[in-house]
Motif scaffolding. Structure first.
Motif, PDB file in Angstrom:
ATOM      1  N   THR A 147     -13.617  27.628 -27.283  1.00  0.00           N
ATOM      2  CA  THR A 147     -15.029  28.546 -27.351  1.00  0.00           C
ATOM      3  C   THR A 147     -14.849  29.690 -27.200  1.00  0.00           C
ATOM      4  OG1 THR A 147     -15.607  27.681 -25.264  1.00  0.00           O
ATOM      5  CG2 THR A 147     -16.384  26.227 -27.216  1.00  0.00           C
ATOM      6  N   GLY A 148     -13.860  30.359 -26.427  1.00  0.00           N
ATOM      7  CA  GLY A 148     -13.683  31.679 -26.161  1.00  0.00           C
ATOM      8  C   GLY A 148     -12.707  31.820 -25.262  1.00  0.00           C
ATOM      9  N   ASP A 205     -15.075  35.547 -28.389  1.00  0.00           N
ATOM     10  CA  ASP A 205     -15.500  34.417 -28.831  1.00  0.00           C
ATOM     11  C   ASP A 205     -14.401  33.340 -29.271  1.00  0.00           C
ATOM     12  OD1 ASP A 205     -14.957  34.940 -31.537  1.00  0.00           O
ATOM     13  OD2 ASP A 205     -17.177  35.744 -32.042  1.00  0.00           O
ATOM     14  N   GLY A 206     -15.044  32.303 -29.859  1.00  0.00           N
ATOM     15  CA  GLY A 206     -13.862  31.141 -30.200  1.00  0.00           C
ATOM     16  C   GLY A 206     -12.974  31.707 -31.583  1.00  0.00           C
ATOM     17  N   ASP A 207     -13.355  32.726 -32.346  1.00  0.00           N
ATOM     18  CA  ASP A 207     -12.562  33.312 -33.256  1.00  0.00           C
ATOM     19  C   ASP A 207     -11.977  34.679 -33.129  1.00  0.00           C
ATOM     20  OD1 ASP A 207     -13.467  31.375 -35.191  1.00  0.00           O
ATOM     21  OD2 ASP A 207     -15.364  32.318 -35.655  1.00  0.00           O
ATOM     22  N   TYR A 232     -14.881  40.119 -30.634  1.00  0.00           N
ATOM     23  CA  TYR A 232     -15.396  40.492 -29.423  1.00  0.00           C
ATOM     24  C   TYR A 232     -16.920  40.154 -29.243  1.00  0.00           C
ATOM     25  CZ  TYR A 232     -17.828  43.791 -26.015  1.00  0.00           C
ATOM     26  OH  TYR A 232     -18.661  44.503 -25.193  1.00  0.00           O
ATOM     27  N   SER A 233     -17.123  39.724 -27.861  1.00  0.00           N
ATOM     28  CA  SER A 233     -18.302  39.057 -27.512  1.00  0.00           C
ATOM     29  C   SER A 233     -19.343  39.833 -26.626  1.00  0.00           C
ATOM     30  CB  SER A 233     -18.020  37.746 -26.849  1.00  0.00           C
ATOM     31  OG  SER A 233     -19.302  36.848 -26.535  1.00  0.00           O
ATOM     32  N   GLU A 234     -18.399  40.282 -25.292  1.00  0.00           N
ATOM     33  CA  GLU A 234     -19.198  40.890 -24.366  1.00  0.00           C
ATOM     34  C   GLU A 234     -18.524  41.714 -23.248  1.00  0.00           C
ATOM     35  OE1 GLU A 234     -21.663  42.481 -22.546  1.00  0.00           O
ATOM     36  OE2 GLU A 234     -22.918  40.683 -23.413  1.00  0.00           O
ATOM     37  N   ASP A 237     -14.911  39.555 -23.020  1.00  0.00           N
ATOM     38  CA  ASP A 237     -14.937  38.266 -23.341  1.00  0.00           C
ATOM     39  C   ASP A 237     -14.746  38.209 -25.187  1.00  0.00           C
ATOM     40  OD1 ASP A 237     -15.574  36.728 -21.021  1.00  0.00           O
ATOM     41  OD2 ASP A 237     -17.538  37.415 -21.110  1.00  0.00           O
TER      42      ASP A 237
END
Length: 108
Positions: free
Chosen positions: A69-70, A92-94, A97-99, A90
């Protein structure tokens, strides 16, 4: 494939070191109401006041399939024995960039 890439990322983020400087940990938890089982693997490398770490997050879907999931990649710095500042990026699962998280931990 994602699991392989996440595992390689954790290993790359962990340089060869003395046993007391390199640590691995795994955290598993079950959310009762959500019926969600999650696992987080972490590796960290401590160099004096500086800590480098990477995490990989997984979710167990229907108690049958493990899904990546990340992940997070971070750095922390001990300001004193009771204060630490840190930053985490962070993905993500792909691996998008998430956060970015910045924080401070105070122990007393």
């Amino acid at each position: 494939m994602k699991l392989t890439i996440a595992t390689l990322a954790l290993l790359i983020a962990s340089p060869v070191a003395y046993a007391e400087e390199l640590q691995f940990s795994v955290n598993a938890e079950y959310a009762v109401e959500a019926e969600d089982f999650s696992i987080m693997a972490k590796t960290s490398y401590q160099m004096d006041e500086l800590e480098l770490f990477a995490t990989a997050d997984f979710s167990l879907i229907d108690m049958e399939e493990l899904d990546f999931t990340g992940m997070g990649i971070g750095v922390g710095y001990d300001l004193s024995e009771s204060a630490n500042v840190y930053g985490i990026v962070d993905l993500d699962g792909d691996f998008g960039y998430s956060e970015t998280t910045l924080g401070i931990t105070v122990t007393f």
